[in-house]
Design an enzyme around this catalytic site. Structure first.
Site, PDB file in Angstrom:
ATOM      1  N   ASN A 102       0.676  -1.348  -0.048  1.00  0.00           N
ATOM      2  CA  ASN A 102       0.059  -0.043  -0.049  1.00  0.00           C
ATOM      3  C   ASN A 102       0.805   1.384  -0.064  1.00  0.00           C
ATOM      4  O   ASN A 102       1.821   1.359   0.563  1.00  0.00           O
ATOM      5  CB  ASN A 102      -1.093   0.140   1.206  1.00  0.00           C
ATOM      6  N   GLU A 146       0.371   5.285   0.808  1.00  0.00           N
ATOM      7  CA  GLU A 146      -0.656   6.285   1.072  1.00  0.00           C
ATOM      8  C   GLU A 146      -0.129   7.703   0.673  1.00  0.00           C
ATOM      9  O   GLU A 146       0.907   7.794   0.250  1.00  0.00           O
ATOM     10  CB  GLU A 146      -0.840   6.146   2.588  1.00  0.00           C
ATOM     11  N   CYS A 199      -4.033   0.694  -2.628  1.00  0.00           N
ATOM     12  CA  CYS A 199      -3.991  -0.402  -1.603  1.00  0.00           C
ATOM     13  C   CYS A 199      -3.005  -1.350  -2.198  1.00  0.00           C
ATOM     14  O   CYS A 199      -2.424  -1.452  -3.444  1.00  0.00           O
ATOM     15  CB  CYS A 199      -5.381  -1.457  -1.723  1.00  0.00           C
ATOM     16  N   GLU A 238      -3.119  -4.618  -3.149  1.00  0.00           N
ATOM     17  CA  GLU A 238      -3.468  -5.555  -3.990  1.00  0.00           C
ATOM     18  C   GLU A 238      -3.595  -4.959  -5.422  1.00  0.00           C
ATOM     19  O   GLU A 238      -3.273  -5.544  -6.518  1.00  0.00           O
ATOM     20  CB  GLU A 238      -4.793  -5.992  -3.570  1.00  0.00           C
ATOM     21  N   CYS A 277     -10.178  -5.044   0.233  1.00  0.00           N
ATOM     22  CA  CYS A 277     -11.318  -4.272   0.473  1.00  0.00           C
ATOM     23  C   CYS A 277     -12.224  -4.358  -0.693  1.00  0.00           C
ATOM     24  O   CYS A 277     -11.614  -5.080  -2.034  1.00  0.00           O
ATOM     25  CB  CYS A 277     -10.872  -2.677   0.404  1.00  0.00           C
ATOM     26  N   CYS A 310     -10.743  -3.389  -4.221  1.00  0.00           N
ATOM     27  CA  CYS A 310      -9.476  -4.786  -4.627  1.00  0.00           C
ATOM     28  C   CYS A 310     -10.350  -5.613  -5.262  1.00  0.00           C
ATOM     29  O   CYS A 310      -9.695  -6.359  -6.150  1.00  0.00           O
ATOM     30  CB  CYS A 310      -8.541  -4.795  -3.430  1.00  0.00           C
TER      31      CYS A 310
HETATM   32  N1  THU Z   1      -5.205  -1.591   2.543  1.00  0.00           N
HETATM   33  C1  THU Z   1      -4.880  -2.266   1.356  1.00  0.00           C
HETATM   34  O1  THU Z   1      -3.628  -2.182   1.139  1.00  0.00           O
HETATM   35  N2  THU Z   1      -5.435  -3.007   1.145  1.00  0.00           N
HETATM   36  C2  THU Z   1      -6.885  -3.642   1.496  1.00  0.00           C
HETATM   37  O2  THU Z   1      -7.573  -4.536   0.885  1.00  0.00           O
HETATM   38  C3  THU Z   1      -7.524  -2.482   2.270  1.00  0.00           C
HETATM   39  C4  THU Z   1      -6.744  -1.511   2.837  1.00  0.00           C
HETATM   40  C5  THU Z   1      -4.492  -0.399   3.051  1.00  0.00           C
HETATM   41  C6  THU Z   1      -4.875   1.066   2.451  1.00  0.00           C
HETATM   42  C7  THU Z   1      -4.245   1.902   3.566  1.00  0.00           C
HETATM   43  O3  THU Z   1      -3.231   2.230   3.389  1.00  0.00           O
HETATM   44  C8  THU Z   1      -4.416   1.079   4.622  1.00  0.00           C
HETATM   45  O4  THU Z   1      -4.591  -0.323   4.360  1.00  0.00           O
HETATM   46  C9  THU Z   1      -5.369   1.446   5.881  1.00  0.00           C
HETATM   47  O5  THU Z   1      -6.850   1.205   5.305  1.00  0.00           O
END
Ligand code: THU
Length: 131
Positions: free
Chosen positions: A40, A42, A51, A53, A86, A89
């Protein structure tokens, strides 16, 4: 340990997550056995976060991989309760991977495997786009 799981654990270390402090690693296994990873990423403008994935899928596609040329997905976090992908994804994984095994792991050795169809039933599918 399975090389795919190891790759997801390792790439999680590259996560850029200073806002949530929630680091995620993902690893895809291509039909040919190649491993493509993502973490991920940010942003100070939180909604722009990508994310793990989707990072992995977009990396793979940009390297020339196409829909249905993946056979497994691993997602690694350090949450006590395993965290499935999520919704966004799941949709992206569906388009490129179809109904593949999605293996969730954490750093404490917890592991659970789902089929993507279980996590994403009644999918919006590219095959149904024509009217
Ligand atoms: N996140 C992912 O990388 N994958 C997911 O399927 C859900 C959330 C990340 C996004 C963000 O940087 C952190 O997790 C918290 O939501």
């Amino acid at each position: 340990m399975d090389a795919l799981i190891q790759a997801a654990v390792r790439v999680r270390e590259n996560a850029f997550a200073p806002y949530s402090n929630f680091r995620v690693g993902a690893a895809l296994e291509t039909a040919g056995g190649e491993i493509i990873t993502g973490c991920n990423v940010e942003n100070a403008s939180y909604g722009l976060t990508m994310c793990a994935e989707r990072t992995a899928i977009f990396k793979a596609v940009s390297e020339g991989h196409r829909p249905h040329s993946f056979q497994r997905v691993v997602v690694c976090t350090d949450a006590v309760e395993l965290t499935p992908p999520c919704g966004a994804c799941r949709q992206i994984l569906w388009e490129f991977c179809g109904d593949v095994p999605v293996i969730l792991v954490n750093l404490k050795g917890k592991r659970r495997e789902f089929q993507l169809r279980e996590l994403f039933p009644e999918a919006f599918d590219a095959a149904n786009l024509s009217e």
